[in-house]
Design a protein around this motif. Structure first.
Motif, short mmCIF file in Angstrom:
data_model
loop_
_atom_site.label_atom_id
_atom_site.label_comp_id
_atom_site.label_asym_id
_atom_site.label_seq_id
_atom_site.Cartn_x
_atom_site.Cartn_y
_atom_site.Cartn_z
N ASP A 1 1.18 4.34 8.42
CA ASP A 1 0.31 3.19 8.11
C ASP A 1 0.22 2.27 9.33
OD1 ASP A 1 -0.05 4.19 5.63
OD2 ASP A 1 1.12 2.67 4.55
N THR B 1 -8.10 1.00 9.46
CA THR B 1 -7.54 0.61 8.16
C THR B 1 -8.57 0.69 7.04
OG1 THR B 1 -8.15 -1.72 8.37
CG2 THR B 1 -6.03 -1.07 9.34
N LEU C 1 0.35 -4.70 4.03
CA LEU C 1 1.04 -3.43 4.26
C LEU C 1 2.55 -3.57 4.12
CD1 LEU C 1 -1.00 -2.00 7.29
CD2 LEU C 1 -1.34 -1.59 4.85
N MET D 1 -7.17 1.29 3.32
CA MET D 1 -5.90 1.99 3.18
C MET D 1 -4.99 1.34 2.15
SD MET D 1 -4.07 0.77 6.73
CE MET D 1 -2.53 1.59 6.38
N VAL D 2 -5.39 0.15 1.68
CA VAL D 2 -4.53 -0.55 0.74
C VAL D 2 -5.41 -1.40 -0.17
CG1 VAL D 2 -4.15 -2.52 2.32
CG2 VAL D 2 -2.45 -2.02 0.59
N TRP E 1 -3.15 0.84 11.45
CA TRP E 1 -3.36 -0.58 11.81
C TRP E 1 -3.57 -0.71 13.32
CZ3 TRP E 1 -0.07 -3.77 14.82
CH2 TRP E 1 -0.33 -5.15 14.77
#
Ligand SMILES: Cc1cc2nc3c(=O)[nH]c(=O)nc-3n(C[C@H](O)[C@H](O)[C@H](O)COP(=O)(O)OP(=O)(O)OC[C@H]3O[C@@H](n4cnc5c(N)ncnc54)[C@H](O)[C@@H]3O)c2cc1C
Length: 497
Positions: free
Chosen positions: A318, A327, A361, A454-455, A322
């Motif tokens: 992850d 992302t 994150l 991604m989140v 970034w």
């Protein structure tokens, strides 16, 4: 007998207290710059910053030579070799006095104490000056004589004290008697950096004191009055862009402030642009002072001790997304790509990407702090650590842990037409002004090649707030009184009347 001016992150001729004090003795001056390989391998230093220093030293050696001051350069492998190398040079040149400007992080302080001890044992008088800040550490204290932990009262006191100072930059040193000591050539300087990775960003960040002064004057005359309204817009060149020059000392904070005051006739609050910019320079100074009063920050410690129990995720994959700007959150990706391409990032975006890494994150802020130092041409330990601890809510007077920036909302607010995103994430350039901030929400989804986020911003925000809340009673580290054997030159000399 000759005076030695040891130059470090104060690479300028004008308003340089150490150089000025050495020249004032009128017995001939040699300047020296020491490059230590271990500083590059042990601490992250961006290749762009190293090359900036290299280019700058090449100009400085000529500028000093015009004043009959030879710049000597030394290269050592380990920090422990710096003091002996300087002692040998002092012996070779018959040095009676050595002057340098203070650096505040712990390792630098230890190094300076070693140099002080060794040179003193050789009969050399060693004096430390302060140029990195307008008010030396220890000067800005509360009624109880303790350091401030909160910025606003610190700033109030700082302004009260600074407004009593003449704040007149020192002039360049008077020409010296010529000594039989050849200055470092451009090749000597290049050799200091051989074997290190360098990144030449000359087109974006030209070196030299003259460039720094020209940028300062242009900013003061064209942008200062609008600073308050423009400084948060990453697509607009509304900030000074002076941080690289301040970081290596091509420009001093006193020169920056003096330029403001000369423009406003001495008024610190002439308009909101002026007072906001001055405030940013005081933030810079606040962080420099914190490093001295709370040296634990130099040992990767959080200022808010209880936050050390936060269960940061070890998530290298992850972290790589970034770092690389992949992302799926356009403003974050644009910011990281700006950093990777130019060695610099806009302040609002630094806050956004730092919060995203630490809060969304949940990756250790120290990973981000390190990556910034590996990339930034303006990398400065105090400002960077301060900025990261502010964003991660681990610092003193940091962003409260429950106030987490939403990068999409911030993007809509500060880059409304997506101009900045379009510049740095060209695969999104075809989207309309609404979709560009959150392409995954557009009816057609993100364009091919651009990832979905991604989140989940909402869920990760909630989880982080709950984790912080579970850490218990907030506890801010206490100040540490450091032993200091260094003797200062007393009040910084000012140009007479
Ligand atoms: C996570 C994070 C990391 C940072 N890392 C660094 C760093 O390594 N080096 C660095 O110089 N700045 C750092 N900053 C502070 C700030 O982002 C930069 O100083 C600024 O973006 C530089 O652009 P400028 O010169 O155009 O600034 P301007 O807006 O023109 O400000 C003038 C000067 O004031 C100082 N300054 C401005 N804002 C701050 C601030 N928030 N904290 C401390 N000093 C400030 C800088 O020296 C800057 O050059 C960081 C901020 C954050 C949030």
């Amino acid at each position: 007998m000759t005076a030695l001016a040891w130059l470090r992150n104060d690479l300028r001729l004008h308003d340089n207290p150490a150089l000025h004090a050495a020249a004032a003795l009128q017995q001939g001056v040699v300047a020296v710059y020491v490059h230590c390989d271990a500083y590059v391998t042990r601490f992250p230093i961006a290749p762009a910053r190293l090359d900036f220093v290299r280019r700058h030293l090449r100009l400085l050696t000529s500028a000093l030579a015009r004043h009959h001051i030879a710049l000597r350069v030394l290269r050592v492998a380990q920090a422990a070799e710096i003091a002996p190398a300087l002692a040998r040079l002092a012996q070779e040149l018959g040095i009676s006095h050595c002057f340098f400007n203070a650096e505040y992080p712990l390792d630098e302080l230890t190094r300076d104490q070693q140099v002080h001890q060794l040179l003193r044992a050789q009969g050399v008088t060693v004096k430390r000056c302060h140029d990195r800040v307008v008010l030396p550490p220890g000067k800005v204290r509360n009624e109880a004589g303790a350091p401030y932990k909160v910025f606003t009262p610190y700033k109030r006191k700082w302004l009260q004290l600074a407004s009593l100072l003449p704040l007149r930059p020192l002039e360049e040193p008077a020409p010296q008697v010529a000594l039989p000591c050849p200055p470092a050539s451009a090749q000597d300087i290049d050799r200091l950096f051989e074997g290190h990775t360098l990144r030449d960003l000359d087109a974006l960040w030209p070196a030299g004191e003259t460039v720094a002064q020209a940028r300062l004057q242009r900013f003061i005359s064209q942008d200062l009055d609008r600073y308050q309204t423009q400084r948060d817009l990453p697509a607009v060149a509304g900030t000074s862009g002076l941080s690289p020059y301040l970081a290596i000392g091509a420009l001093s904070p006193r020169q920056a402030l003096a330029a403001v005051l000369s423009r406003t006739g001495g008024d610190w609050n002439a308009n909101p642009g002026v007072s906001t910019w001055v405030s940013e320079l005081i933030w810079r100074e606040f962080y420099q002072h914190l490093v001295v009063d709370y040296p634990q920050v130099c040992m990767h410690r959080a200022m808010q001790v209880h936050t050390e129990a936060f269960p940061w995720r070890q998530a290298p994959e992850d972290f790589a997304l970034w770092r690389e700007g992949r992302t799926g959150i356009p403003i974050i990706d644009a910011a990281m790509r700006q950093l990777n391409a130019t060695g610099w990032m806009h302040n609002r975006l630094r806050m956004l990407v730092a919060m995203f890494l630490s809060k969304n994150l949940q990756i250790d802020w120290r990973w981000g702090e390190r990556y910034f130092m590996e990339q930034l041409i303006d990398g400065d330990f105090a400002a960077n650590n301060g900025g990261w601890q502010w964003s991660a809510s681990t610092g003193t007077d940091a962003a409260p842990y429950f106030r987490i920036f939403n990068p999409v909302t911030q993007s809509q607010r500060f880059d409304p037409q997506g101009q900045f995103i379009r510049e740095w994430v060209p695969e999104l350039a075809g989207l309309n002004d609404k979709a560009i901030h959150a392409p995954h929400l557009a009816p057609s989804g993100p364009p091919p090649g651009y990832p979905v986020p991604m989140v989940d911003l909402g869920a990760s925000r909630k989880a982080t707030i709950a984790l912080f809340a579970s850490l218990g009673q907030a506890q801010v580290a206490g100040p540490v009184v450091q032993e200091n054997s260094l003797s200062d030159t007393g009040p910084t000399p000012h140009r007479p009347g």
